[in-house]
Enzyme design. Sequence first.
Site, PDB file in Angstrom:
ATOM      1  N   HIS A  46       0.453  -1.020  -0.179  1.00 34.22           N
ATOM      2  CA  HIS A  46      -0.541  -0.163  -0.432  1.00 34.22           C
ATOM      3  C   HIS A  46       1.033   1.516  -0.313  1.00 34.22           C
ATOM      4  O   HIS A  46       0.229   2.446   0.015  1.00 34.22           O
ATOM      5  CB  HIS A  46      -0.977   0.341   1.164  1.00 34.22           C
ATOM      6  CG  HIS A  46      -1.794  -0.646   1.510  1.00 34.22           C
ATOM      7  ND1 HIS A  46      -2.503  -1.313  -0.145  1.00 34.22           N
ATOM      8  CD2 HIS A  46      -2.387  -2.181   2.255  1.00 34.22           C
ATOM      9  CE1 HIS A  46      -3.802  -2.545   0.316  1.00 34.22           C
ATOM     10  NE2 HIS A  46      -3.138  -3.230   1.524  1.00 34.22           N
ATOM     11  N   ARG A  71       7.060  -6.141   2.716  1.00 35.33           N
ATOM     12  CA  ARG A  71       5.960  -6.487   1.974  1.00 35.33           C
ATOM     13  C   ARG A  71       5.988  -6.112   0.756  1.00 35.33           C
ATOM     14  O   ARG A  71       5.410  -5.223   0.670  1.00 35.33           O
ATOM     15  CB  ARG A  71       5.055  -5.616   3.119  1.00 35.33           C
ATOM     16  CG  ARG A  71       3.278  -6.189   2.764  1.00 35.33           C
ATOM     17  CD  ARG A  71       2.099  -6.452   3.592  1.00 35.33           C
ATOM     18  NE  ARG A  71       1.877  -5.413   4.111  1.00 35.33           N
ATOM     19  CZ  ARG A  71       0.269  -4.600   3.939  1.00 35.33           C
ATOM     20  NH1 ARG A  71      -0.183  -6.002   4.489  1.00 35.33           N
ATOM     21  NH2 ARG A  71       0.634  -3.393   4.262  1.00 35.33           N
ATOM     22  N   ASP A  85      16.733 -10.403  -3.694  1.00 37.47           N
ATOM     23  CA  ASP A  85      18.712 -10.113  -4.228  1.00 37.47           C
ATOM     24  C   ASP A  85      18.735  -8.579  -4.267  1.00 37.47           C
ATOM     25  O   ASP A  85      19.943  -8.562  -3.548  1.00 37.47           O
ATOM     26  CB  ASP A  85      18.357 -10.834  -5.489  1.00 37.47           C
ATOM     27  CG  ASP A  85      18.791 -12.127  -6.308  1.00 37.47           C
ATOM     28  OD1 ASP A  85      18.621 -13.045  -5.197  1.00 37.47           O
ATOM     29  OD2 ASP A  85      18.101 -12.376  -7.051  1.00 37.47           O
ATOM     30  N   GLU A 150      -5.731 -12.568   6.365  1.00 36.16           N
ATOM     31  CA  GLU A 150      -6.503 -11.335   6.341  1.00 36.16           C
ATOM     32  C   GLU A 150      -7.534 -11.573   5.615  1.00 36.16           C
ATOM     33  O   GLU A 150      -8.171 -11.023   4.775  1.00 36.16           O
ATOM     34  CB  GLU A 150      -5.971 -10.075   5.558  1.00 36.16           C
ATOM     35  CG  GLU A 150      -4.930 -10.891   4.207  1.00 36.16           C
ATOM     36  CD  GLU A 150      -4.049  -9.178   4.842  1.00 36.16           C
ATOM     37  OE1 GLU A 150      -4.388  -8.105   4.741  1.00 36.16           O
ATOM     38  OE2 GLU A 150      -2.676  -9.713   3.808  1.00 36.16           O
ATOM     39  N   ASP A 176      -8.400  -5.764   6.548  1.00 35.18           N
ATOM     40  CA  ASP A 176      -8.683  -6.600   5.510  1.00 35.18           C
ATOM     41  C   ASP A 176      -9.374  -8.246   5.884  1.00 35.18           C
ATOM     42  O   ASP A 176     -10.845  -7.918   5.256  1.00 35.18           O
ATOM     43  CB  ASP A 176      -7.362  -7.370   4.655  1.00 35.18           C
ATOM     44  CG  ASP A 176      -6.484  -5.611   4.117  1.00 35.18           C
ATOM     45  OD1 ASP A 176      -7.808  -5.504   3.133  1.00 35.18           O
ATOM     46  OD2 ASP A 176      -5.576  -6.001   3.599  1.00 35.18           O
TER      47      ASP A 176
END
Length: 257
Positions: A46, A71, A85, A150, A176
């Site tokens: 988000h 995230r 990576d 969620e 959520d």
Amino acid sequence: MIENRFKTALAAGDRQIGLWVAAGDPYVASLIGHAGFDWLVIDGEHGPNDLRSILAQLQALESSPSAVVVRPPMGEAWMIKQLLDIGAETLLVPMVETAEQAAELVRAVRYPPVGKRGVGAGIARASRFSTVRNYVQQANENVCLLVQAESRKAMDNLSAIASTEGVDGVFIGPSDLGADMGVTDGIADTQFQRLIERGIETIQASGKPAGILTFNEALNHRYLELGATFVAVGADIALFTSALADLRGRYPVTSKK
């Protein structure tokens, strides 16, 4: 290989107090990195982040005592490969609803033969550009995978998700989850709160640490009392907005001509 101290702390059952970092700016991240939180989440779901802005924040937080969790927007294997990576050691993957999905994520964060992560460590920041000896051999054990439950479906499958080998922790996402269940005020909804509390108990019973985020201090303390191990207690944007509004509110309103 530098030890993933966040993964070690979770495995030891140490409480970890965290903060969401959603501004998408390395200077802001650097400031937050010295505020004393145990862990920080660079939010690519988000927050206005892409691969390069996440990389810049990882670099900015390199000297921070806080552990860094990233995230991604979703649990796509190609996206996970890129984040690992560039040096992300701990991932928090949103919207995990089944044990099968969790198992695929475990494969995505691990190199063959036990996983499917692409081998490009020779040119990657994760291996300190080939200066970490045997990076590929050690990386599977160093990476920490957290999955987010969620939705109602995820809560129904919570025990199986948490029991998935290779999942290092399960994080309940109340916002959520509430939206999926049609709950408009999760803080005041007793039945909804009981569902979350049972969720924390289920995750613990599966032998995994439980995590959660709310902006309600009383609830955060309640979840910690129930045994939640990694609890995020706020977000940079919300804190900045509140502090700015509070400061402006202490002075007279400017008259407009």
